[in-house]
Design a protein around this motif. Structure first.
Motif, PDB file in Angstrom:
ATOM      1  N   PRO A   1     -22.029  -4.341  10.869  1.00 42.28           N
ATOM      2  CA  PRO A   1     -23.545  -4.368  11.094  1.00 42.28           C
ATOM      3  C   PRO A   1     -24.478  -2.914  10.719  1.00 42.28           C
ATOM      4  O   PRO A   1     -25.489  -3.018  10.284  1.00 42.28           O
ATOM      5  CB  PRO A   1     -24.015  -4.771  12.559  1.00 42.28           C
ATOM      6  N   THR A   2     -23.816  -1.965  11.117  1.00 44.38           N
ATOM      7  CA  THR A   2     -24.109  -0.508  10.773  1.00 44.38           C
ATOM      8  C   THR A   2     -24.338  -0.373   9.392  1.00 44.38           C
ATOM      9  O   THR A   2     -25.236  -0.052   8.829  1.00 44.38           O
ATOM     10  CB  THR A   2     -23.334   0.548  11.500  1.00 44.38           C
ATOM     11  N   ALA A   3     -23.055  -0.739   8.421  1.00 46.69           N
ATOM     12  CA  ALA A   3     -23.498  -0.404   7.304  1.00 46.69           C
ATOM     13  C   ALA A   3     -24.304  -1.447   6.536  1.00 46.69           C
ATOM     14  O   ALA A   3     -25.032  -0.902   5.635  1.00 46.69           O
ATOM     15  CB  ALA A   3     -21.879  -0.930   6.349  1.00 46.69           C
ATOM     16  N   GLU A   4     -24.349  -2.652   7.199  1.00 50.48           N
ATOM     17  CA  GLU A   4     -25.390  -3.535   6.362  1.00 50.48           C
ATOM     18  C   GLU A   4     -26.996  -2.949   6.910  1.00 50.48           C
ATOM     19  O   GLU A   4     -27.815  -2.981   5.847  1.00 50.48           O
ATOM     20  CB  GLU A   4     -25.378  -5.017   7.340  1.00 50.48           C
ATOM     21  N   LEU A   5     -27.062  -2.295   7.793  1.00 51.16           N
ATOM     22  CA  LEU A   5     -28.383  -1.608   8.261  1.00 51.16           C
ATOM     23  C   LEU A   5     -28.794  -0.587   7.388  1.00 51.16           C
ATOM     24  O   LEU A   5     -29.862  -0.292   6.716  1.00 51.16           O
ATOM     25  CB  LEU A   5     -28.186  -1.323   9.613  1.00 51.16           C
TER      26      LEU A   5
ATOM     27  N   LEU B   1     -22.228  10.296   1.659  1.00 51.84           N
ATOM     28  CA  LEU B   1     -22.619  10.545   2.821  1.00 51.84           C
ATOM     29  C   LEU B   1     -22.663   9.308   4.033  1.00 51.84           C
ATOM     30  O   LEU B   1     -22.261   9.380   5.074  1.00 51.84           O
ATOM     31  CB  LEU B   1     -24.157  11.057   2.859  1.00 51.84           C
ATOM     32  N   ASP B   2     -23.394   8.107   3.516  1.00 51.14           N
ATOM     33  CA  ASP B   2     -23.290   7.176   4.558  1.00 51.14           C
ATOM     34  C   ASP B   2     -21.683   6.764   4.951  1.00 51.14           C
ATOM     35  O   ASP B   2     -21.689   6.346   6.231  1.00 51.14           O
ATOM     36  CB  ASP B   2     -23.688   5.898   3.822  1.00 51.14           C
ATOM     37  N   ARG B   3     -20.992   6.599   4.088  1.00 47.30           N
ATOM     38  CA  ARG B   3     -19.568   6.154   4.419  1.00 47.30           C
ATOM     39  C   ARG B   3     -18.841   7.273   5.274  1.00 47.30           C
ATOM     40  O   ARG B   3     -17.995   6.646   5.991  1.00 47.30           O
ATOM     41  CB  ARG B   3     -18.920   5.905   3.059  1.00 47.30           C
TER      42      ARG B   3
ATOM     43  N   PRO C   1     -20.459   4.787  14.147  1.00 45.80           N
ATOM     44  CA  PRO C   1     -21.763   3.732  13.788  1.00 45.80           C
ATOM     45  C   PRO C   1     -22.699   4.293  14.730  1.00 45.80           C
ATOM     46  O   PRO C   1     -24.022   4.171  14.248  1.00 45.80           O
ATOM     47  CB  PRO C   1     -20.921   2.497  14.405  1.00 45.80           C
ATOM     48  N   PRO C   2     -22.691   4.704  15.917  1.00 51.04           N
ATOM     49  CA  PRO C   2     -23.937   5.032  16.783  1.00 51.04           C
ATOM     50  C   PRO C   2     -24.626   6.266  15.897  1.00 51.04           C
ATOM     51  O   PRO C   2     -25.630   6.302  16.115  1.00 51.04           O
ATOM     52  CB  PRO C   2     -23.337   5.708  18.236  1.00 51.04           C
ATOM     53  N   VAL C   3     -23.882   7.314  15.546  1.00 44.92           N
ATOM     54  CA  VAL C   3     -24.457   8.409  14.815  1.00 44.92           C
ATOM     55  C   VAL C   3     -24.973   8.070  13.655  1.00 44.92           C
ATOM     56  O   VAL C   3     -26.183   8.368  13.315  1.00 44.92           O
ATOM     57  CB  VAL C   3     -23.248   9.573  14.730  1.00 44.92           C
TER      58      VAL C   3
ATOM     59  N   ASN D   1     -29.687   6.965  10.148  1.00 43.68           N
ATOM     60  CA  ASN D   1     -30.378   6.010   9.279  1.00 43.68           C
ATOM     61  C   ASN D   1     -31.751   5.880   9.956  1.00 43.68           C
ATOM     62  O   ASN D   1     -32.658   6.040   9.013  1.00 43.68           O
ATOM     63  CB  ASN D   1     -29.577   4.680   9.345  1.00 43.68           C
ATOM     64  N   ALA D   2     -32.081   5.658  11.255  1.00 42.65           N
ATOM     65  CA  ALA D   2     -33.320   5.521  11.768  1.00 42.65           C
ATOM     66  C   ALA D   2     -34.226   6.774  11.564  1.00 42.65           C
ATOM     67  O   ALA D   2     -35.188   6.655  11.058  1.00 42.65           O
ATOM     68  CB  ALA D   2     -33.249   5.272  13.210  1.00 42.65           C
ATOM     69  N   LEU D   3     -33.503   8.059  11.896  1.00 39.40           N
ATOM     70  CA  LEU D   3     -34.327   9.194  11.680  1.00 39.40           C
ATOM     71  C   LEU D   3     -34.757   9.437  10.141  1.00 39.40           C
ATOM     72  O   LEU D   3     -35.762   9.830   9.877  1.00 39.40           O
ATOM     73  CB  LEU D   3     -33.354  10.263  12.265  1.00 39.40           C
ATOM     74  N   LEU D   4     -33.757   9.434   9.391  1.00 39.33           N
ATOM     75  CA  LEU D   4     -33.911   9.648   7.952  1.00 39.33           C
ATOM     76  C   LEU D   4     -34.675   8.804   7.306  1.00 39.33           C
ATOM     77  O   LEU D   4     -35.719   9.201   6.501  1.00 39.33           O
ATOM     78  CB  LEU D   4     -32.693  10.049   7.368  1.00 39.33           C
ATOM     79  N   GLY D   5     -34.717   7.681   7.678  1.00 36.87           N
ATOM     80  CA  GLY D   5     -35.588   6.560   7.211  1.00 36.87           C
ATOM     81  C   GLY D   5     -37.060   6.802   7.609  1.00 36.87           C
ATOM     82  O   GLY D   5     -37.757   6.723   6.755  1.00 36.87           O
TER      83      GLY D   5
END
Length: 180
Positions: free
Chosen positions: A16-20, A32-34, A40-42, A47-51
């Motif tokens: 789910p984190t990868a999908e998000l 970087l994502d991988r 997953p929590p980090v 993702n939320a912050l950089l988004g």
């Protein structure tokens, strides 16, 4: 530097984190994502912050990309530069702007608007020394509203985090520019 591989192996791009993250990225995950997917929590917080920093601020795109690219230069983050140079160009930065950003005294060069010069001086101070001198802060405060000053400060700090992660793990520049 390890050449074309980061210091750690990439995590599988699943769950789910990868999908998000893939939703924010338009379906693609970067190296970087991988790497972030090992935690997953980090990865979710990142993702939320950089988004938010990339798409939910009131800062104009040229200022946002000036900050990201300048932090990349100051922290020697080749991945960050390669990922954001095309975005900077799309935001209106020219070849001249991009060349000047690589100079030690970029903010003092005569190619910038007053707000761009103030934002670059703020970025330099915050990135190099963390403490921002009163005169540098006042110049930004005179040109940006309170929300934008908060967003600018978070943007500089956020991309300092990104660059430090990339440099510490020796993540090579992406082919084709997948941004952080």
């Amino acid at each position: 530097m390890n050449g074309d591989r980061p210091r750690l192996p990439e995590a599988p791009a699943e769950g789910p984190t990868a999908e998000l993250i893939a939703v924010r990225r338009g379906g693609r995950l970067s190296a970087l994502d991988r790497l972030l997917l090992h935690s997953p929590p980090v990865a979710e917080g990142w993702n939320a912050l950089l988004g938010a920093l990339r798409s939910a601020t009131t800062l104009p795109a040229d200022l946002r990309e000036l900050v990201v690219l300048r932090v990349a230069v100051l922290n020697d983050a080749a991945f960050e530069w390669a990922a954001h140079e095309p975005i900077g160009r799309d935001a209106g930065l020219t070849d001249l702007h991009l060349r000047v950003l690589r100079r030690p005294d970029a903010a003092g060069e005569p190619v910038w608007t007053p707000v761009q010069a103030a934002v670059l001086a703020f970025t330099d101070a915050s990135t190099r020394a963390v403490a921002v001198p009163d005169a540098v802060f006042a110049a930004v405060r005179d040109l940006l509203d309170v929300r934008q000053v908060v967003e600018l400060t978070a943007l500089v700090a956020g991309y300092a985090m990104v660059s430090r992660f990339l440099v510490a793990l020796q993540v090579p520049p992406p082919a084709g520019g997948v941004a952080g």
